[in-house]
Motif scaffolding. Structure first.
Motif, mmCIF file in Angstrom:
data_model
loop_
_atom_site.group_PDB
_atom_site.id
_atom_site.type_symbol
_atom_site.label_atom_id
_atom_site.label_comp_id
_atom_site.label_asym_id
_atom_site.label_seq_id
_atom_site.Cartn_x
_atom_site.Cartn_y
_atom_site.Cartn_z
ATOM 1 N N ALA A 327 0.962 -1.217 0.152
ATOM 2 C CA ALA A 327 0.401 -0.044 0.026
ATOM 3 C C ALA A 327 0.507 0.890 -0.320
ATOM 4 O O ALA A 327 1.622 0.909 0.529
ATOM 5 C CB ALA A 327 -0.309 -0.302 1.621
ATOM 6 N N SER A 359 -2.811 3.523 -3.458
ATOM 7 C CA SER A 359 -3.576 2.736 -3.742
ATOM 8 C C SER A 359 -3.035 1.602 -2.779
ATOM 9 O O SER A 359 -1.716 1.489 -1.661
ATOM 10 C CB SER A 359 -3.035 1.914 -4.540
ATOM 11 O OG SER A 359 -1.267 1.725 -5.156
ATOM 12 N N VAL A 360 -4.315 0.207 -3.036
ATOM 13 C CA VAL A 360 -3.467 -0.827 -1.828
ATOM 14 C C VAL A 360 -3.776 -2.295 -2.719
ATOM 15 O O VAL A 360 -4.485 -2.506 -3.614
ATOM 16 C CB VAL A 360 -4.830 -0.955 -0.492
ATOM 17 C CG1 VAL A 360 -5.096 -1.859 0.247
ATOM 18 C CG2 VAL A 360 -4.899 0.420 0.277
ATOM 19 N N ASP A 383 -5.640 -4.098 -7.190
ATOM 20 C CA ASP A 383 -5.377 -2.932 -6.636
ATOM 21 C C ASP A 383 -6.489 -1.862 -7.023
ATOM 22 O O ASP A 383 -6.988 -2.220 -7.175
ATOM 23 C CB ASP A 383 -4.042 -1.949 -7.457
ATOM 24 C CG ASP A 383 -2.748 -2.679 -7.073
ATOM 25 O OD1 ASP A 383 -2.313 -2.553 -6.137
ATOM 26 O OD2 ASP A 383 -2.196 -3.221 -8.664
#
Length: 679
Positions: A327, A359-360, A383
């Motif tokens: 992340a 973003s993760v 993502d």
């Protein structure tokens, strides 16, 4: 390829280890789609001042020249966030809305032990959006068997006042280790081949300290802190870079051999801060006839925080599986004003936030050794990317009708904040086959990447900065086939790689032409193709020749014209004579003419300026091992003092007192010498 432990190579050099006197003129591909190179080794052209300067010596890369330093790199004609650039596993973003300070501006290659380039969408381990490739600047440490220390340092001098100093000190015991590294690089304005001065001086420094704990062979806890700053004059802009402050902190943990199957656990958190000031008075005088006749400054910064955790599992000798999550989040702010002492001094103004992006992601990469000479590597990634823009112009009727007001120069009277998010899947599969009876490997892979629009495309200097444009720009989708052959024996090392890709919603920047015109980003459909090839052949124990070839091609399928910012065909030929104690070499670089261009169109780092002629430049180098630990290398770049400019380039800003060609010209004849000590 991303699955090798960072403990695999040591930096605590053994007694008696010596430096080779070879100057690197051609970097070869080490394995399918992967290049690994030593950033500390002397290389030609003149050793690099920053990350982009270093990358341009690797086949497939080009760099937009803006001055003497801080150029912006492209790989296979793709730039910006299509290149995933990590420093010790962490992301860093620049502050300037027009990319005066790309991420590579904050990277000093000589402070790292290894640089790895993975071409194309052929890994999912290092973050989202790597449609062009992944670049890893890495440091390497191993556990000390006994108390020891090592030192690697160098000094460099060259034309136009170029002077560099670099050191890297390591010391440790079986339980702890310490590494302190730093560098300083400086140059005055250079001259082109006609002796005309280019606004290009720079002065920068960086230092990093690493403290590690290794209670046993399988455990490592490591803390790194770093800082750097500098200045750079620019020929392409109405302002110069007066400040490039970098502050970095990273904490890493690694545990190996937990169980027979659970082989490794990695975890990392990091914080990277970039503070960039650009002005028109520190490195130049304000031009009363320009668009900025008064002293002005802009102060931008970006804070990036992120982390990653990954586990590696092994099942016998056949399966290797890496699974994990990462992340990152960054916030960008800016403020404007005048110089110190002015009642509107920029340092007294409040910072205004204009974007927050994050973003993760979840990823897994599987390597299956199907047979002794067959491998299948695959990966999946998903993502969730999100962005929030602040102070965006309210949507208007003309916006909704396709952006008819882009060239009107009329700002919207009201602003609004807006958010957007998207779930983006990516993946690849690659087959590798060692050819029977030969030291050759064939490979073919296909990858798909979806890339979220970045800061510069959403709210940067050349974006529309309206609510409608912020929301309408679609994520980019690249599907690419990579195929190639790798050959490696004692006498010949050779490789060839080719690619073909289809890009849906390719994000292109349309640069406004004229005083009142505005730039804007739009989605098109595109095709890309090209490849690289290289060979290194040992004619005898002392003579070696090398050659590399790179070509990139792109088509704007929506408008039936060339895709902008594509470098021309490039060939490099090198010849080296090496006795073991001294060496001599030559490099001949040839670039063809480029008549495929799209005037006024480009990407976040530049636009096409028209056609260019081909050119060839010749360089010479030599190296001598003065002692077991001391090596001297030297070179002359552009021996025949040719006046030329790269096709992928920045437009000249027409500064008073300097050469004002259409493009920023490359340096003329440049001499340099480097003394390196390794203990």
């Amino acid at each position: 390829m991303g699955l090798i432990s960072p403990w695999a190579l040591a930096t605590d050099d053994k007694p008696g280890q010596t430096l080779p006197p070879i100057v690197v003129t051609a970097t070869m591909q080490d394995s399918p789609l992967t290049v690994i190179t030593d950033p500390k080794a002397p290389r030609q052209p003149v050793p690099a001042s920053d990350g982009a300067d270093f990358l341009k010596s690797i086949p497939g890369f080009a760099v937009i020249r803006k001055g003497g330093s801080n150029g912006d790199p492209l790989l296979r004609g793709m730039a910006g966030s299509r290149l995933n650039i990590l420093i010790d596993g962490g992301q860093i973003g620049g502050g300037c809305p027009s990319r005066m300070d790309p991420p590579t501006a904050y990277i000093s290659p000589s402070l790292f032990d290894k640089v790895t380039i993975i071409k194309g969408p052929q890994t999912v381990l290092y973050g989202p959006g790597n449609s062009a490739g992944t670049i890893l600047f890495e440091r390497e440490f191993s556990r000390y068997a006994q108390p020891a220390w090592s030192f690697n340092g160098s000094v460099l001098g060259g034309s136009w006042g170029r002077n560099d100093q670099q050191f890297d000190l390591h010391a440790g015991t079986p339980d702890v280790y310490l590494a302190v590294s730093g560098n300083h690089t400086q140059s005055q304005d250079y001259e082109d081949g006609d002796g005309r001065r280019v606004h290009s001086s720079y002065d920068r420094w960086n230092t990093d300290i690493t403290l590690g704990w290794t209670p046993n062979d399988d455990t490592r806890l490591e803390l790194t802190v770093g800082k750097g700053d500098g200045q750079a004059a620019y020929a392409f802009s109405g302002m110069d870079g007066a400040k490039f402050l970098r502050e970095s902190v990273a904490l890493k943990f690694e545990q190996r051999h937990l169980t027979p199957v659970f082989d490794k656990l990695e975890a990392q958190v990091y914080y990277n801060y970039a503070n960039h000031v650009m002005d028109n008075y520190t490195l130049r005088r304000p031009d009363p006839d320009s668009m900025m006749p008064m002293a002005m400054a802009s102060d931008l910064d970006r804070k990036t925080v992120g982390g990653r955790v990954a586990a590696t599992c092994l099942w016998g000798n056949a399966w290797q599986w890496v699974v994990g999550a990462d992340a990152s989040s960054n916030v960008h702010t800016g403020r404007n004003g005048g110089p110190p002492g002015n009642r509107m001094y920029y340092g007294d103004q409040p910072r205004v936030r204009d974007a927050r992006i994050g973003s993760v992601g979840l990823f897994e990469e599987l390597r299956w050794t199907m047979a002794q000479h067959q491998r299948l590597i695959s990966g999946l990634r998903v993502d969730r990317a999100q962005a929030r823009g602040y102070g965006l112009a309210m949507a208007s009727m003309t916006d909704s009708m396709g952006g008819m007001n882009h060239g009107m120069g009329m700002p919207a009277p009201r602003t609004v904040d807006a958010s957007r998010a998207a779930v983006l899947p990516s993946g690849f599969v690659r087959y590798e086959q060692d050819l029977s009876g030969t030291p050759a490997t064939f490979y073919a892979g296909i990858g798909h990447v979806q890339r979220f629009p970045d800061y510069w495309e959403l709210v940067g200097q050349h974006a529309t900065k309206s609510q409608a444009a912020f929301s309408a720009l679609k994520p980019e989708k690249t599907t690419q086939l990579d195929i190639g052959l790798q050959y490696d024996d004692q006498q010949l090392k050779a490789w060839v790689s080719a690619y073909y890709g289809v890009v849906s919603n390719f994000i292109m920047l349309n640069y406004g032409q004229g005083m009142m015109a505005r730039s804007y980003a739009s989605n098109i459909n595109a095709r890309i193709a090209g490849g690289e090839a290289g060979a290194s052949y040992a004619f005898s124990k002392r003579w070696q020749g090398d050659a590399t070839l790179a070509y990139a091609w792109g088509e704007n399928r929506s408008q039936h014209r060339p895709l902008p910012q594509q470098p021309p065909l490039e060939l490099r030929l090198g010849l080296t004579y090496d006795t073991g104690n001294w060496s001599a070499g030559a490099l001949w670089r040839l670039a063809s003419a480029q008549h495929r261009y799209a005037l006024g169109q480009g990407n976040i780092i530049g636009q096409d300026l028209g056609p260019t002629n081909g050119f060839g430049v010749f360089a010479l180098n030599a190296g001598y091992r003065l002692s077991e630990h001391l090596t001297l290398s030297a070179g002359i770049d552009n021996v025949f003092n040719k006046t030329y400019a790269e096709h992928v380039n920045a437009a000249n800003a027409e500064l008073a007192g300097y050469v004002n060609t259409v493009r920023v010209n490359e340096p003329g004849r440049t001499a340099w010498a480097k003394l390196q000590l390794k203990l």
